[in-house]
Design a protein around this motif. Structure first.
Motif, PDB file in Angstrom:
ATOM      1  N   GLU A  60      14.985  -9.582 -60.574  1.00  0.00           N
ATOM      2  CA  GLU A  60      13.881  -9.369 -61.609  1.00  0.00           C
ATOM      3  C   GLU A  60      13.919  -8.168 -62.331  1.00  0.00           C
ATOM      4  OE1 GLU A  60       9.128  -9.899 -61.980  1.00  0.00           O
ATOM      5  OE2 GLU A  60       9.934  -9.420 -60.039  1.00  0.00           O
ATOM      6  N   TYR A  61      14.082  -7.071 -61.645  1.00  0.00           N
ATOM      7  CA  TYR A  61      14.299  -5.767 -62.187  1.00  0.00           C
ATOM      8  C   TYR A  61      15.418  -5.578 -63.008  1.00  0.00           C
ATOM      9  CZ  TYR A  61      14.900  -0.710 -62.456  1.00  0.00           C
ATOM     10  OH  TYR A  61      14.882   0.464 -62.972  1.00  0.00           O
ATOM     11  N   LEU A  62      16.670  -6.280 -62.765  1.00  0.00           N
ATOM     12  CA  LEU A  62      17.822  -6.116 -63.516  1.00  0.00           C
ATOM     13  C   LEU A  62      17.391  -6.941 -64.989  1.00  0.00           C
ATOM     14  CD1 LEU A  62      20.574  -6.595 -60.907  1.00  0.00           C
ATOM     15  CD2 LEU A  62      19.875  -4.651 -62.208  1.00  0.00           C
ATOM     16  N   GLU A  76       3.469  -5.782 -67.489  1.00  0.00           N
ATOM     17  CA  GLU A  76       2.426  -5.432 -66.523  1.00  0.00           C
ATOM     18  C   GLU A  76       2.592  -5.940 -65.323  1.00  0.00           C
ATOM     19  OE1 GLU A  76      -0.432  -2.728 -65.641  1.00  0.00           O
ATOM     20  OE2 GLU A  76       0.607  -2.920 -67.515  1.00  0.00           O
ATOM     21  N   ALA A  77       2.808  -7.108 -65.056  1.00  0.00           N
ATOM     22  CA  ALA A  77       3.021  -7.715 -63.751  1.00  0.00           C
ATOM     23  C   ALA A  77       4.281  -7.119 -62.919  1.00  0.00           C
ATOM     24  CB  ALA A  77       3.288  -9.311 -63.944  1.00  0.00           C
ATOM     25  N   LEU A  78       5.190  -6.715 -63.827  1.00  0.00           N
ATOM     26  CA  LEU A  78       6.204  -5.961 -63.132  1.00  0.00           C
ATOM     27  C   LEU A  78       6.052  -4.540 -62.585  1.00  0.00           C
ATOM     28  CD1 LEU A  78       9.351  -5.757 -62.146  1.00  0.00           C
ATOM     29  CD2 LEU A  78       9.997  -5.167 -64.323  1.00  0.00           C
ATOM     30  N   VAL A 125       2.921  -3.678 -61.797  1.00  0.00           N
ATOM     31  CA  VAL A 125       2.029  -3.878 -60.469  1.00  0.00           C
ATOM     32  C   VAL A 125       2.879  -4.009 -59.422  1.00  0.00           C
ATOM     33  CG1 VAL A 125       0.239  -5.311 -59.511  1.00  0.00           C
ATOM     34  CG2 VAL A 125      -0.033  -4.416 -61.824  1.00  0.00           C
ATOM     35  N   ARG A 126       3.909  -4.869 -59.411  1.00  0.00           N
ATOM     36  CA  ARG A 126       4.851  -5.121 -58.203  1.00  0.00           C
ATOM     37  C   ARG A 126       5.542  -3.866 -58.003  1.00  0.00           C
ATOM     38  NH1 ARG A 126       5.066 -10.305 -60.613  1.00  0.00           N
ATOM     39  NH2 ARG A 126       6.945  -9.841 -61.742  1.00  0.00           N
ATOM     40  N   MET A 127       6.174  -3.313 -58.915  1.00  0.00           N
ATOM     41  CA  MET A 127       6.822  -1.871 -58.581  1.00  0.00           C
ATOM     42  C   MET A 127       5.944  -0.950 -58.052  1.00  0.00           C
ATOM     43  SD  MET A 127       9.874  -2.546 -59.088  1.00  0.00           S
ATOM     44  CE  MET A 127       9.680  -4.338 -58.572  1.00  0.00           C
ATOM     45  N   ALA A 128       4.703  -0.743 -58.483  1.00  0.00           N
ATOM     46  CA  ALA A 128       3.747   0.295 -57.974  1.00  0.00           C
ATOM     47  C   ALA A 128       3.332  -0.040 -56.372  1.00  0.00           C
ATOM     48  CB  ALA A 128       2.390   0.239 -58.449  1.00  0.00           C
TER      49      ALA A 128
END
Length: 459
Positions: free
Chosen positions: A54-56, A67-69, A71-74
């Motif tokens: 997902e990050y890639l 924003e969803a990513l 939140v998940r990365m935080a």
């Protein structure tokens, strides 16, 4: 990594289909090998392949993360910080086993038998707390027969703001500065500082023997002021082992280079911090944090019997103010001289500058930060071998890439080194010396010959 794993990564879209040799074998280039290492490293700290993918995908879109990513990365940052904290706790416990001086782990009082206790807190805490400058000396202390717990103080107080704030606000300021420099998340750093302070104060309240192990250089002397001033608030009086030399080591650089047996020979020299020592340290700590460096300069130019290594250390700190003649700090001038003399890589320049210091105090990362500041802007004093500006310093950039840079002085750098130009006028300035914020509008300078402050600008 086996063949099936590589093919699985290709099916997941993590790796492109590789080129093949004429004989049909897959051929992976160096970039792929490096990327696979990064994947395994990310997995080791808790990332799943789905999260990596997902990050890639987000990176390939070349747009701001959703924003969803975010939140998940935080949330992943919080998980990583918790994992780091757990690893540090386990590392400390294992180090205590290495340095445990107790007759039996079953009745260990220094906290070494963490696993034997099945994770429970020790029924009896250590009777001794050693405080020192960092992990190098701390790890060796754990290997001595002295026993007790070890607390590395770990803050580079010669860098960044150290203003006259409440203790909580000061720790928050330090955490914010270090986070901006790339040393971790602000909240995690703040929690670490608070735990450190709490461990010292609890030891003093519980009447533990607290022994401070420090040396003569600027890094240690500032930490010593911090610890003693904090202990003074609790009416505590720790023992002191503060050295500037060691028998048989004519080029003594610090406690971290000594063996466990050599550290033990210093144990009989410890002495209780007297009220005069605590008062002097508290006053000097206040001077360090003042918004103007005038009182600090007074401490730097007088001998203090209670703190015999303090004055020369503070004079070295004041050298980080711009000089009247060229606007360079002591570190910056030494760096430019080193590059001009043939030290054309950051590591080579660091080693050369260390040799010029009477008492080395600066780590390579902070030195690289000084290099990077000189290598920015159109009027930069340093640049890469191909004429480009220097990148941000590690850990804000890749440390290996930064270390491989080839350095050279610009024509402006040569003029400045000869005293024909002024660094502050060319590049501006925005840095802190203790509690003093040095800017182009508030430029305090330090005359190393006259040992005095100069308030006015050069031109």
């Amino acid at each position: 990594m086996n063949v099936e794993t590589l093919r699985y990564y290709e099916r997941r879209g993590l790796l492109p289909t590789p080129a093949r040799t004429p004989s049909g074998h897959r051929r992976y280039d160096e970039e792929t090998v490096r990327f696979l290492g990064a994947i395994k490293e990310a997995q080791a700290v808790g990332f799943t392949l789905a999260e990596i993918a997902e990050y890639l995908r987000a990176a390939r879109r070349s747009t701001a993360p959703s924003e969803a990513l975010r939140v998940r990365m935080a949330a992943k940052i919080d998980q990583t910080d918790a994992r780091i904290a757990a690893l540090r706790r386990m590392r400390d416990e294992l180090a205590r086993v290495v340095g445990c001086a107790c007759t039996s782990l079953d009745h260990c009082t220094c906290g070494a038998a963490y696993l034997a206790r099945r994770g429970a807190a020790p029924t009896q805490g250590p009777a001794l707390l050693h405080i020192t400058n960092g992990e190098s000396a701390g790890n060796t202390l754990r290997q001595t027969t002295l026993g007790g717990a070890v607390l590395p103080w770990q803050d580079s107080l010669h860098e960044g703001p150290v203003p006259a704030q409440s203790r909580h606000e000061l720790l928050r300021t330090r955490a914010r500065f270090l986070a901006e420099c790339g040393w971790g998340r602000e909240q995690a750093l703040l929690s670490s500082f608070e735990r450190r302070d709490r461990q010292l104060l609890d030891a003093l309240r519980d009447d533990l023997q607290v022994v401070l192990w420090f040396e003569h250089d600027l890094y240690d002397q500032l930490q010593l002021l911090d610890v003693l001033a904090l202990a003074h608030t609790e009416a505590g009086a720790p023992d002191l082992i503060v050295v500037g030399s060691f028998p048989g080591r004519p080029s003594f650089a610090g406690l971290g280079e000594l063996t466990a047996s050599e550290l033990e020979t210093l144990w009989p020299s410890r002495g209780r911090a007297t009220p005069a020592v605590l008062e002097a340290a508290t006053s000097a700590w206040t001077a360090l944090r003042a918004p103007e460096p005038t009182t600090l300069a007074e401490w730097a130019t007088r001998d203090t019997a209670e703190l015999p290594f303090l004055a020369p250390a503070l004079r070295r700190m004041l050298e980080e103010l711009p000089a009247p003649a060229d606007g360079l700090s002591g570190t910056e001038r030494r760096a430019l001289h080193a590059v001009a003399a043939g030290a054309h890589s950051p590591p080579a320049a660091f080693v050369a500058v260390q040799r010029l210091e009477q008492a080395p105090f600066l780590g390579d990362a902070w030195f690289y930060r000084a290099l990077s500041a000189l290598g920015q802007g159109k009027t930069r004093l340093l640049e890469t071998g191909d004429g480009a500006p220097l990148p941000p310093p590690p850990p804000l950039s890749d440390s290996q890439h930064f270390a491989r840079l080839q350095l050279r002085l610009t024509a402006t750098g040569e003029h400045t080194l000869r005293g024909e130009a002024d660094r502050v006028e060319l590049l501006g300035i925005d840095r802190w010396i203790g509690g003093t914020h040095i800017t182009s509008e508030n430029t305090w300078r330090w005359d190393t010959t006259e040992l005095k402050l100069v308030r006015s600008s050069r031109r």
